[in-house]
Scaffold this active site. Structure first.
Site, mmCIF file in Angstrom:
data_model
loop_
_atom_site.group_PDB
_atom_site.id
_atom_site.type_symbol
_atom_site.label_atom_id
_atom_site.label_comp_id
_atom_site.label_asym_id
_atom_site.label_seq_id
_atom_site.Cartn_x
_atom_site.Cartn_y
_atom_site.Cartn_z
ATOM 1 N N SER A 65 -29.161 34.629 29.196
ATOM 2 C CA SER A 65 -30.364 34.100 28.564
ATOM 3 C C SER A 65 -31.599 34.785 29.161
ATOM 4 O O SER A 65 -31.727 36.009 29.036
ATOM 5 C CB SER A 65 -30.418 32.577 28.719
ATOM 6 O OG SER A 65 -31.403 32.032 27.867
ATOM 7 N N ASP A 69 -25.686 32.642 17.814
ATOM 8 C CA ASP A 69 -26.566 32.096 18.840
ATOM 9 C C ASP A 69 -27.853 31.566 18.201
ATOM 10 O O ASP A 69 -28.629 32.334 17.627
ATOM 11 C CB ASP A 69 -26.893 33.198 19.859
ATOM 12 C CG ASP A 69 -27.639 32.687 21.082
ATOM 13 O OD1 ASP A 69 -28.275 31.620 20.997
ATOM 14 O OD2 ASP A 69 -27.599 33.359 22.131
ATOM 15 N N HIS A 95 -25.141 29.881 22.106
ATOM 16 C CA HIS A 95 -25.838 30.563 23.200
ATOM 17 C C HIS A 95 -24.984 30.641 24.459
ATOM 18 O O HIS A 95 -25.196 31.511 25.303
ATOM 19 C CB HIS A 95 -27.144 29.837 23.492
ATOM 20 C CG HIS A 95 -28.050 30.573 24.434
ATOM 21 N ND1 HIS A 95 -28.393 31.902 24.254
ATOM 22 C CD2 HIS A 95 -28.692 30.180 25.572
ATOM 23 C CE1 HIS A 95 -29.187 32.285 25.227
ATOM 24 N NE2 HIS A 95 -29.380 31.269 26.038
#
Length: 738
Positions: free
Chosen positions: A606, A681, A713
């Site tokens: 991320s 995602d 994600h």
């Protein structure tokens, strides 16, 4: 005799070494959530501990027991068999566990649980079902919100909101409009979309109109022909959704909406109620997120009654908590603010109106305007992390804070009148607390690097309580683990201390040269190092240490729990200062004689994926291998709320967006970089990685790419084990070998 003693010591040391070497190595199945043996190797816990008023109870599969707060002795209160007998009498399916029940009423012998699409109250005094409300017939209800004051349940089905079967929003479907769910993409502490008033007279709820928001074209490839399943995704600088707040009157079944004016480019956060239910409080934030207002509305009419507090900052203001009224004084409430640079509590008095409002300018460059008398309740270079609850008899608020250390969460009882803080429980480690109804006791779930888990019942007066569980660590017992240490290095500014966690390889040999991997995040609202089990090292970090890697993590500037200035120094230029601090981590690694400075890798997910990619492209001569998961590549592709808070808009900050656009650096790639994403995602949408691959093709560089189809994600379950197998193989293939 001396010779014999030396031989004995040598024998003991040899025996210990052989014993350690005889321990079997751990696998990814042992250390990764989703692994076949993962849960067998976590420290023992006591799930189901809760409060029934001031009575501690423990719910497990077969029954519920009371736990004596002074001795820890357990006594059976409710059994699964008797609950199922009652369910059977109502024609309902049997319940398989009592672990999900809770006690809404301190003085009543009743438990609440949801089961078989019903909202159920079981009276264990009469051994009968006293409430059985069907929540959904054909479709499974979501977002259930039970109100103990009126025994009604609010819930959603699809985009509609219901209370006990009654649909609140219009029966006709409104395209792109969502009722009763969290809004603003769960930013600003928003985790739900319904808010019951204290006596259950009203239900406040969010209505979110997304009809004007551009669809992001996610594709489901598991169908016979791939199916378009778009997400509503407002990217930075683009049109965002509009939110309004409705107030539903349970008795009249009528709804009014707060008259807040045009909801365009505004955020409505942290909804709360006055104890008398006459007023609703909302913290409203402009789209630039630099001006917050605490606004009071009339609950019956929706009319705006006034702005009680305003806060501005040239970078951003980030309200994350609703106001909380004192249980013993309905005229005072607690407001959270970072106005002095750290997250602290402020006591506001609704009886003392300041007219005109008092203007202040604080030392951290922000300003406030107070319409109510305001007193700072906590202060210091540390943060209040949570309000656990109150002890009304002693006029105390029980808090969790970083006062002892930024690496810890400790519990304190704060006297509201004097501000005096009394520590509750041990001063080391990290504590999670659950308070009894009176505030006299709490359940303390404690862990530290030295203690795998300790669960106690503690009095909030700071005195000693009773320990219910002291767990050992199966990992330490069964495996030869690496040496883990923490310390500090200086940030790139030359003054700020940064915490690091260093893990040496298992069976460490100081005469060897080892490859090293930096595991990185670096962004807001995350901190990777705490005084917990293994200092928060993940299972993969331990596994890679077993495979012969030195593992380093540095919480750089921009990360959490160090105050506003520590975090917002990255404003409008995400990645710049954070990378400089990570390079200081590299310098630390290079100072270690056993680290091979030609074999340094980096991995993150991320924001950490953004950092990994950025480090590989900005410092290509330092990092040989990187694995970037779910990365942000171009902040123009990220969502409005988070992206604009830290970067402003692309229109107002073109230089910052250009500097953080990793496509511009695609030609710098020298080492081996793999990008890994979930195929659908919804957080860092696939467009980030696809456009980066295109940029690399155009620039003639060659990253690797791997996709988990239909994953979001993060990978969960067996996919998570596969993910870490894949990451490990990449470093084994490209970093371990010279």
């Amino acid at each position: 005799m001396k010779r014999i003693f030396q031989l004995f010591v040598l024998y003991c040391m040899t025996t210990f070494a052989l014993s350690a070497q005889e321990k079997s190595p751990y696998t990814l199945e042992d250390v990764i959530p989703g692994g076949a043996n993962y849960f067998n190797l976590t420290p023992k816990n006591m799930p189901g501990l809760d409060w029934w008023g001031d009575v501690c109870v423990r719910a497990d599969v077969e029954g519920i027991k009371t736990v004596n707060v002074k001795s820890g002795e357990e006594t059976t209160l409710v059994t699964l068999e008797e609950v199922n007998d009652a369910l059977k009498s109502k024609g309902l399916k049997p319940l398989y566990s009592l672990m999900s029940v809770y006690f809404p009423w301190a003085e009543q012998k009743k438990i609440y649980f949801r089961h078989d699409r019903h909202s159920i109250v079981y009276d264990f005094g009469s051994k009968d079902i006293s409430l059985c409300t069907q929540l959904g017939k054909e479709k499974e209800p979501a977002n259930p919100d039970f109100c103990p004051a009126n025994s009604h349940t609010a819930y959603t089905i699809g985009n509609s909101l219901f209370v006990d079967g009654t649909q609140i929003n219009p029966n006709e479907t409104e395209e792109g409009v969502v009722y009763g769910q969290s809004v603003h993409r769960n930013e600003f502490g928003i985790m739900k979309g319904t808010f019951w008033s204290p006596k259950g007279t009203y239900l406040a709820f969010y209505r979110m109109d997304q009809s004007m928001v551009t669809d992001y074209p996610q594709v489901n490839t598991s169908t016979r022909i791939a199916t378009l399943e778009p997400d509503k995704y407002p990217m930075a600088g683009m049109t965002s959704h509009k939110v309004t707040v409705g107030i539903y009157n349970v008795k009249t079944a009528k709804t009014v909406y707060l008259k807040a004016g045009d909801p365009t480019d505004r955020y409505f956060t942290n909804i709360s109620w006055s104890p008398d239910e006459q007023s609703v409080y909302v913290i409203e934030l402009n789209r630039d997120q630099n001006h917050a207002q605490l606004v009071r509305y009339n609950a019956a009419s929706g009319e705006k009654e006034g702005v009680l507090y305003e806060e501005e900052h040239p970078k951003y203001v980030e309200p994350q908590h609703p106001i909380v009224f004192l249980p013993w004084d309905d005229t005072k409430f607690i407001y959270w603010s970072q106005r002095d640079g750290f997250h602290h509590l402020y006591l506001m008095d609704t009886k003392t109106i300041l007219s005109p409002a008092q203007q202040r300018r604080e030392g951290y460059d922000g300003s406030v305007s107070e319409s109510l008398k305001t007193t700072q309740l906590t202060q210091g270079e540390w943060l209040v992390q949570d309000i656990v609850g109150f002890n009304p008899d002693k006029k105390e608020v029980i808090i969790a804070s970083t006062e002892v250390s930024p690496l810890q969460t400790n519990i304190f009882a704060v006297n509201v009148k004097t501000g005096k803080r009394t520590p509750v429980g041990r001063t080391d480690g990290t504590h999670r607390a659950k308070l009894s109804a009176s505030g006299k006791y709490l359940i303390d779930n404690f862990t530290s690097f030295e203690v795998a888990r300790e669960i106690s019942i503690l009095p909030t007066n700071g005195k000693k309580g009773v320990t219910l569980l002291t767990a050992t660590d199966p990992m330490r017992e069964q495996f030869n683990l690496p040496e883990i240490s923490i310390g500090t290095i200086k940030a790139a500014d030359g003054t700020t201390d940064l915490y690091y966690r260093l893990i040496k390889p298992v069976n460490f040999d100081p005469n060897k040269k080892y490859p090293a991997i930096i595991y990185v995040y670096g962004g807001p609202h995350a901190q990777l190092i705490h005084n917990t089990r293994f200092y928060d090292a993940r299972g993969w970090d331990l596994y890679m240490a077993q495979e012969g890697y030195v593992m380093l993590t540095v919480d750089s500037r921009g990360s959490d729990n160090r105050g506003l200035q520590f975090e917002n120094c990255t404003f409008r230029h995400l990645g710049v200062e954070e990378m400089k601090d990570q390079v200081k981590g590299v310098e630390f690694l290079k100072s270690l004689s056993y680290v091979d400075d030609e074999r340094i890798g980096v991995h993150g997910w991320s924001f950490g994926g953004f950092m990994t990619t950025n480090l590989m492209l900005t410092y290509p001569d330092i990092f040989k291998v990187g694995v970037a998961g779910g990365p942000v590549i171009d902040w123009k592709f990220y969502e409005v709320m988070y992206g604009e808070r830290y970067m402003d808009t692309p229109q107002t900050n073109p230089e910052g967006y250009k500097g953080s656009d990793l496509k511009q650096k695609a030609g710098n790639l020298k080492g081996r970089l793999e990008i890994i994403i979930g195929g659908t995602d919804p957080t860092c949408v696939p467009q980030h990685s696809y456009t980066f691959l295109r940029a690399c093709i155009d620039a003639g560089t060659h990253p690797d790419f791997f996709v988990y189809p239909e994953d979001g994600h993060n990978m969960v379950g067996r996919d998570r084990v596969h993910l870490h197998e894949h990451i490990t193989r990449y470093f084994e293939d490209h970093l371990k070998k010279k």
